[in-house]
Design a protein around this motif. Structure first.
Motif, PDB file in Angstrom:
ATOM      1  N   ILE A 165       0.861  -1.184   0.000  1.00  0.00           N
ATOM      2  CA  ILE A 165       0.000   0.000   0.000  1.00  0.00           C
ATOM      3  C   ILE A 165       0.893   1.227   0.000  1.00  0.00           C
ATOM      4  O   ILE A 165       1.717   1.418   0.899  1.00  0.00           O
ATOM      5  CB  ILE A 165      -0.936  -0.006   1.237  1.00  0.00           C
ATOM      6  N   ARG A 166       0.713   2.026  -1.050  1.00  0.00           N
ATOM      7  CA  ARG A 166       1.521   3.250  -1.166  1.00  0.00           C
ATOM      8  C   ARG A 166       1.051   4.282  -0.160  1.00  0.00           C
ATOM      9  O   ARG A 166      -0.123   4.382   0.159  1.00  0.00           O
ATOM     10  CB  ARG A 166       1.374   3.845  -2.568  1.00  0.00           C
ATOM     11  N   THR A 167       2.014   5.073   0.241  1.00  0.00           N
ATOM     12  CA  THR A 167       1.660   6.200   1.098  1.00  0.00           C
ATOM     13  C   THR A 167       1.056   7.286   0.207  1.00  0.00           C
ATOM     14  O   THR A 167       1.201   7.264  -1.026  1.00  0.00           O
ATOM     15  CB  THR A 167       2.900   6.772   1.821  1.00  0.00           C
ATOM     16  N   LYS A 168       0.433   8.243   0.829  1.00  0.00           N
ATOM     17  CA  LYS A 168      -0.164   9.351   0.082  1.00  0.00           C
ATOM     18  C   LYS A 168       0.917  10.101  -0.693  1.00  0.00           C
ATOM     19  O   LYS A 168       0.712  10.476  -1.851  1.00  0.00           O
ATOM     20  CB  LYS A 168      -0.885  10.299   1.045  1.00  0.00           C
ATOM     21  N   GLU A 169       2.068  10.280  -0.092  1.00  0.00           N
ATOM     22  CA  GLU A 169       3.174  10.978  -0.749  1.00  0.00           C
ATOM     23  C   GLU A 169       3.672  10.200  -1.970  1.00  0.00           C
ATOM     24  O   GLU A 169       3.951  10.762  -3.017  1.00  0.00           O
ATOM     25  CB  GLU A 169       4.333  11.225   0.224  1.00  0.00           C
ATOM     26  N   GLU A 170       3.798   8.876  -1.827  1.00  0.00           N
ATOM     27  CA  GLU A 170       4.243   8.051  -2.950  1.00  0.00           C
ATOM     28  C   GLU A 170       3.241   8.102  -4.103  1.00  0.00           C
ATOM     29  O   GLU A 170       3.623   8.194  -5.275  1.00  0.00           O
ATOM     30  CB  GLU A 170       4.435   6.594  -2.503  1.00  0.00           C
ATOM     31  N   LEU A 171       1.971   8.046  -3.760  1.00  0.00           N
ATOM     32  CA  LEU A 171       0.925   8.106  -4.783  1.00  0.00           C
ATOM     33  C   LEU A 171       0.941   9.454  -5.505  1.00  0.00           C
ATOM     34  O   LEU A 171       0.867   9.509  -6.735  1.00  0.00           O
ATOM     35  CB  LEU A 171      -0.447   7.852  -4.159  1.00  0.00           C
ATOM     36  N   GLU A 172       1.079  10.531  -4.771  1.00  0.00           N
ATOM     37  CA  GLU A 172       1.121  11.860  -5.386  1.00  0.00           C
ATOM     38  C   GLU A 172       2.341  11.994  -6.304  1.00  0.00           C
ATOM     39  O   GLU A 172       2.246  12.565  -7.386  1.00  0.00           O
ATOM     40  CB  GLU A 172       1.142  12.941  -4.304  1.00  0.00           C
ATOM     41  N   LYS A 173       3.477  11.444  -5.880  1.00  0.00           N
ATOM     42  CA  LYS A 173       4.690  11.495  -6.692  1.00  0.00           C
ATOM     43  C   LYS A 173       4.507  10.679  -7.987  1.00  0.00           C
ATOM     44  O   LYS A 173       4.914  11.105  -9.068  1.00  0.00           O
ATOM     45  CB  LYS A 173       5.866  10.954  -5.880  1.00  0.00           C
TER      46      LYS A 173
END
Length: 154
Positions: free
Chosen positions: A5-13
Motif C-alpha cells: 500500500i503506497r503512502t499518500k506521498e508516494e501516490l502523489e509522486k
C-alpha cells in the motif's frame, strides 16, 4: 503475497510523474512532428474509394483519432538485397466489420503517404493480405523480429 500500500506521498509522486510524461506519449495527430504528404482526411478518402471500388465488407472508420501513421512500413521485401526493401510512410485506416460469428475483428487498409494510394491491406493479425503480395511467413517473421533472415538459415 502481501499487498503493498503506497503512502499518500508516494501516490502523489507517481501521479505527478505520469502527468509529466503523458503528453510525450499521447498526442493528437496534428501535434505529431512528421512531415506528411497526405492529410489524415485524404488518407480516409483514398481508403473509402478503394473500399467502394473493390466492394469490400465493413465500413471505413472515418474518425481521424482512429488513424495510425506508420513512419516506415515495409510494403515489399527484397530477399536478394535487404537494402532494396520497399519501405515508406503509410496511413493505417481501419475498416469496421458488423458483428458476425465468423469474422471477429476489423481489418486495415494501408495507404501510402507518398503515393496517395492504397498499397495493400492487413488482416486482423497485422499480416499483409493484398492481392499479389509476395510476403511469406518467413518475411513476416523477419519484419516482426528485426533479425536478418540469412542468419536464421545458417
Amino acid at each position: 503475497m502481501e499487498k503493498y500500500i503506497r503512502t499518500k506521498e508516494e501516490l502523489e509522486k507517481l501521479i505527478e510523474s505520469v502527468n509529466k510524461d503523458f503528453p510525450r506519449h499521447h498526442r493528437k495527430i496534428e501535434e505529431i512532428p512528421i512531415d506528411v504528404v497526405s492529410t489524415p482526411e485524404e488518407a480516409i478518402e483514398i481508403a473509402k474509394k478503394y473500399h467502394q471500388e473493390h466492394e469490400l465488407d465493413g465500413t471505413v472508420n472515418e474518425q481521424i483519432e482512429s488513424l495510425f501513421f506508420d513512419e516506415a512500413y515495409t510494403f515489399k521485401v527484397d530477399l536478394e538485397n535487404r537494402e532494396n526493401d520497399d519501405i515508406r510512410p503509410a496511413w493505417r485506416v481501419t475498416v469496421d466489420l458488423p458483428p458476425n460469428p465468423f469474422l471477429f475483428e476489423d481489418y486495415t487498409i494501408m495507404v501510402s503517404d507518398r503515393d496517395k494510394a492504397v498499397m495493400g491491406m492487413l488482416d486482423p493479425n497485422g499480416h499483409p493480405v493484398s492481392e499479389g503480395n509476395e510476403f511469406t511467413d518467413e518475411d513476416i517473421e523477419y519484419i516482426m523480429s528485426g533479425e536478418d533472415l540469412e542468419d536464421d538459415e545458417e
